[in-house]
Scaffold this active site. Structure first.
Site, PDB file in Angstrom:
ATOM      1  N   GLY A   1      -6.158   3.949   0.100  1.00 35.99           N
ATOM      2  CA  GLY A   1      -6.232   2.939   1.160  1.00 35.99           C
ATOM      3  C   GLY A   1      -7.403   3.205   2.088  1.00 35.99           C
TER       4      GLY A   1
ATOM      5  N   GLU B   1      -8.567   9.780   8.129  1.00 36.41           N
ATOM      6  CA  GLU B   1      -8.026  11.114   7.836  1.00 36.41           C
ATOM      7  C   GLU B   1      -7.152  10.909   6.622  1.00 36.41           C
ATOM      8  OE1 GLU B   1      -5.130  13.303   7.488  1.00 36.41           O
ATOM      9  OE2 GLU B   1      -4.598  13.044   9.598  1.00 36.41           O
TER      10      GLU B   1
ATOM     11  N   CYS C   1       0.076  15.617   6.383  1.00 44.52           N
ATOM     12  CA  CYS C   1      -1.249  15.724   5.765  1.00 44.52           C
ATOM     13  C   CYS C   1      -1.664  17.180   5.641  1.00 44.52           C
ATOM     14  CB  CYS C   1      -2.280  14.921   6.537  1.00 44.52           C
ATOM     15  SG  CYS C   1      -1.844  14.615   8.230  1.00 44.52           S
TER      16      CYS C   1
HETATM   17  P1  NAP Z   1      -1.753   3.733   2.789  1.00 45.76           P
HETATM   18  O1  NAP Z   1      -1.331   3.122   1.524  1.00 45.76           O
HETATM   19  O2  NAP Z   1      -3.049   4.430   2.815  1.00 45.76           O
HETATM   20  O3  NAP Z   1      -1.763   2.573   3.874  1.00 45.76           O
HETATM   21  C1  NAP Z   1      -2.172   2.817   5.205  1.00 45.76           C
HETATM   22  C2  NAP Z   1      -2.664   1.535   5.788  1.00 45.76           C
HETATM   23  O4  NAP Z   1      -3.836   1.110   5.096  1.00 45.76           O
HETATM   24  C3  NAP Z   1      -1.660   0.418   5.694  1.00 45.76           C
HETATM   25  O5  NAP Z   1      -1.696  -0.270   6.910  1.00 45.76           O
HETATM   26  C4  NAP Z   1      -2.184  -0.430   4.558  1.00 45.76           C
HETATM   27  O6  NAP Z   1      -1.951  -1.791   4.740  1.00 45.76           O
HETATM   28  C5  NAP Z   1      -3.675  -0.211   4.654  1.00 45.76           C
HETATM   29  N1  NAP Z   1      -4.310  -0.339   3.346  1.00 45.76           N
HETATM   30  C6  NAP Z   1      -4.045   0.401   2.249  1.00 45.76           C
HETATM   31  N2  NAP Z   1      -4.825   0.023   1.230  1.00 45.76           N
HETATM   32  C7  NAP Z   1      -5.609  -0.972   1.687  1.00 45.76           C
HETATM   33  C8  NAP Z   1      -6.611  -1.795   1.097  1.00 45.76           C
HETATM   34  N3  NAP Z   1      -6.963  -1.649  -0.177  1.00 45.76           N
HETATM   35  N4  NAP Z   1      -7.188  -2.726   1.860  1.00 45.76           N
HETATM   36  C9  NAP Z   1      -6.826  -2.899   3.144  1.00 45.76           C
HETATM   37  N5  NAP Z   1      -5.860  -2.173   3.755  1.00 45.76           N
HETATM   38  C10 NAP Z   1      -5.266  -1.228   3.035  1.00 45.76           C
HETATM   39  O7  NAP Z   1      -0.695   4.768   3.321  1.00 45.76           O
HETATM   40  P2  NAP Z   1       0.867   4.642   3.545  1.00 45.76           P
HETATM   41  O8  NAP Z   1       1.314   3.223   3.481  1.00 45.76           O
HETATM   42  O9  NAP Z   1       1.117   5.349   4.773  1.00 45.76           O
HETATM   43  O10 NAP Z   1       1.524   5.495   2.383  1.00 45.76           O
HETATM   44  C11 NAP Z   1       1.232   5.341   1.045  1.00 45.76           C
HETATM   45  C12 NAP Z   1       0.758   6.658   0.485  1.00 45.76           C
HETATM   46  O11 NAP Z   1      -0.248   7.229   1.327  1.00 45.76           O
HETATM   47  C13 NAP Z   1       1.803   7.738   0.410  1.00 45.76           C
HETATM   48  O12 NAP Z   1       2.525   7.718  -0.770  1.00 45.76           O
HETATM   49  C14 NAP Z   1       1.014   8.981   0.537  1.00 45.76           C
HETATM   50  O13 NAP Z   1       0.599   9.412  -0.728  1.00 45.76           O
HETATM   51  C15 NAP Z   1      -0.196   8.630   1.287  1.00 45.76           C
HETATM   52  N6  NAP Z   1      -0.253   9.145   2.663  1.00 45.76           N
HETATM   53  C16 NAP Z   1      -1.014  10.230   2.904  1.00 45.76           C
HETATM   54  C17 NAP Z   1      -1.136  10.712   4.180  1.00 45.76           C
HETATM   55  C18 NAP Z   1      -1.968  11.890   4.481  1.00 45.76           C
HETATM   56  O14 NAP Z   1      -2.052  12.272   5.639  1.00 45.76           O
HETATM   57  N7  NAP Z   1      -2.599  12.494   3.524  1.00 45.76           N
HETATM   58  C19 NAP Z   1      -0.472  10.088   5.234  1.00 45.76           C
HETATM   59  C20 NAP Z   1       0.308   8.965   4.967  1.00 45.76           C
HETATM   60  C21 NAP Z   1       0.380   8.509   3.665  1.00 45.76           C
HETATM   61  P3  NAP Z   1      -0.538  -2.472   4.452  1.00 45.76           P
HETATM   62  O15 NAP Z   1       0.307  -2.088   5.613  1.00 45.76           O
HETATM   63  O16 NAP Z   1      -0.864  -3.926   4.412  1.00 45.76           O
HETATM   64  O17 NAP Z   1      -0.045  -1.925   3.167  1.00 45.76           O
END
Ligand code: NAP
Length: 506
Positions: A245, A265, A302
């Site tokens: 994302g 991050e 994270c």
């Molecule tokens: P995410 O998928 O990265 O999403 C975070 C934000 O980014 C959300 O608001 C999402 O929008 C937006 N987003 C994601 N992909 C996008 C794209 N292609 N274009 C535009 N906006 C986009 O994270 P998450 O929802 O928190 O969790 C999903 C996965 O992220 C988890 O399974 C985990 O692996 C990982 N994660 C990692 C950390 C870390 O610190 N390393 C922290 C949290 C999560 P929407 O709300 O519209 O979906």
């Protein structure tokens, strides 16, 4: 429930609803209905932020400090309701929500104190040298100025500390920048109650209403997030989340006609290197400590230390056995969302199916639950298979056994950017560790000795960032007072009459 969400967005001081609604998906308790965000609402919020910019950026540091402290007061005033809705939506325990609230308010107060001190402005002055030969020098003054409206993405794994009034919002507001928050769909009620606290602080401090807007989002399409980062009036973005994302949003920021900085991050496996004497003298304590850190908050940090690297031998074998026993006793924990739980299980299956990987502890979990898994591999396999170094978000541990120190060093040298790298060592390991330090400092934002990286102190010296893919901007941190620097830009004022200079330069 003492707090019943009304389900509206906060757009420049007005609570606004949309025709389209979505239901929250709490881990336990009642679901509520929320308005779905839209490109149009993002436009209104960003326009209001830009309109508020000149007035807000001209507020004194003392005024902004009062504002930040008032936000903290308003969050504290809602403490019980924040914990109630937060625990219901995320499944995180009460103690975690309470701790995170303390951290969020402490962060706001730290930033208030920090801007009052004024050092962050990095003011420089080269006095005019009118007589200098062959050319005179002008009077030159440098100061950091706020960049403009900032977009903040709420993070699923920190409903308070990295969300609506979390570190990104607090640092942008401290810098003098208006903020438009995109709420994370995993915890819209928590987003709303914190938006209420922000709104109350805006009113109490007579801050222009456009300084803070919060757009809720269902997560069904990326339209809202995309519109936010592509809006020409947005000048920087703060984000915590996945590599996929974050990278997509980073690319959108870079592809704009006017590219803007994206402070993402992202992922990290936070490797730990365990040295010979430490592991022989206190391997059992280290293994138990690791199990505790790895499973804290269902591994959804994270800074979760997903990988332990050590040299083969009896002590290493004992470490594996003790870690297995300690992890086996950890019960299932609820994950933040169904999607994150699914992603955890897919990651686990990917690791389990990898060549050269031995299963040490296999558990089973379904629905939104997570139980720990433990795997073991050799340094050779690890170095040959890049996918083993990819983050599995959750309580999954990987032990990498090296033949000798040289192989352990090769692992350090081959790491991608990390938020943290840890060494566990005794005095007798210092010489061996000397070879690691120049490598590890190039790999991570924070290097620790004899500690576990979960639990990030909010203070002046903290760096929560690191080389890509730990973050998209290695010069920045998203935790600690240096986070404010992300939303400032140096401007040099040459021969500008004193009356025209920014107040902080006069
Ligand atoms: P995410 O998928 O990265 O999403 C975070 C934000 O980014 C959300 O608001 C999402 O929008 C937006 N987003 C994601 N992909 C996008 C794209 N292609 N274009 C535009 N906006 C986009 O994270 P998450 O929802 O928190 O969790 C999903 C996965 O992220 C988890 O399974 C985990 O692996 C990982 N994660 C990692 C950390 C870390 O610190 N390393 C922290 C949290 C999560 P929407 O709300 O519209 O979906």
């Amino acid at each position: 429930m003492s707090f019943t969400p009304h389900g509206k967005h906060l757009i420049a001081g007005q609570w606004v609803s949309s025709a389209q609604q979505f239901n929250s998906t709490p881990a336990n308790g009642d679901a509520f209905s929320f308005s779905v965000g839209s490109v149009d609402l993002v436009g209104q919020a960003v326009q209001a932020a830009e309109s508020a910019f000149y007035e807000y950026s001209a507020t004194s540091r003392a005024q902004r400090a009062v504002f930040l402290n008032t936000i903290a007061d308003e969050i504290e005033a809602r403490a019980e309701a924040v914990t109630e809705i937060g625990t219901s939506e995320t499944g995180l325990p009460v103690a975690r929500l309470e701790g995170e609230r303390g951290r969020t308010c402490g962060q706001l107060r730290l930033f208030a104190q920090h801007i009052l001190d004024g050092e962050y402005l990095d003011r420089r002055h080269d006095q005019a040298l009118p007589e200098r030969q062959p050319l005179p020098r002008a009077d030159l003054r440098l100061i950091q100025r706020p960049v403009g409206p900032v977009a903040v993405f709420g993070a699923s794994n920190f409903p308070l500390a990295f969300s609506t009034a979390g570190g990104d919002t607090a640092s942008a507001l401290a810098a003098g920048c208006p903020v438009v928050v995109k709420g994370h769909p995993a915890h819209p009620g928590t987003t709303e109650i914190i938006a209420e606290a922000l709104h109350a602080a805006v009113e109490r401090c007579a801050i222009p209403a456009g300084v803070i807007s919060v757009v809720q989002d269902s997560g069904e399409s990326f339209d809202v997030g995309k519109a936010l980062v592509e809006h020409p009036l947005i000048k920087a973005v703060g984000f915590t989340g996945s590599l996929r994302g974050g990278r997509a949003l980073f690319d959108l920021c870079a592809a704009r006609p006017e590219p803007i900085p994206f402070f993402g991050e992202l992922g990290s496996v936070n490797p730990m290197f365990l040295f010979e004497n430490a592991i022989s003298n206190r391997g059992e304590t280290l293994a138990k400590g690791w199990a505790g850190s790895l499973t804290m908050g269902a591994g959804q940090f994270c800074t979760n230390p997903g990988v332990a690297v050590l040299v083969k031998g009896e002590a290493a074998d004992k470490f594996v056995t003790t870690a297995k026993e300690a992890l086996a006793s950890v019960p299932a924990q609820t994950m933040l969302t169904d999607g994150i739980a699914d992603a955890y299980r897919s990651g686990q299956k990917r690791i389990a199916a990898s060549a050269g990987v031995r299963e040490v502890l296999s558990t089973s979990c379904d629905l939104r639950d997570a139980t720990p898994y433990l795997y073991q591999t050799t340094a050779k396999e690890w170095l040959a298979n890049e996918a083993l170094a990819e983050e599995v978000f959750g309580p999954l541990g990987m032990i990498v056994i090296a033949e000798d120190q040289a192989e352990m060093l090769a692992i350090a040298s081959n790491l991608e950017g990390q938020l943290t790298c840890t060494v566990h060592l005794d005095d007798a390991d210092i010489d061996a560790a000397k070879r690691f330090m120049p490598i590890l400092e190039r790999k991570a934002g924070r290097v620790l000795a004899n500690a576990f990286p979960t639990g990030v102190e909010v203070c002046d010296s903290m760096v929560h960032g690191g080389p890509y893919p730990a973050s998209t901007n290695f010069g920045a941190t998203s935790v600690g007072s240096m986070a404010i620097r992300r939303f400032l830009r140096p401007v040099c004022f040459q021969d500008i009459p004193a009356a025209l200079l920014p107040e902080d330069l006069k």
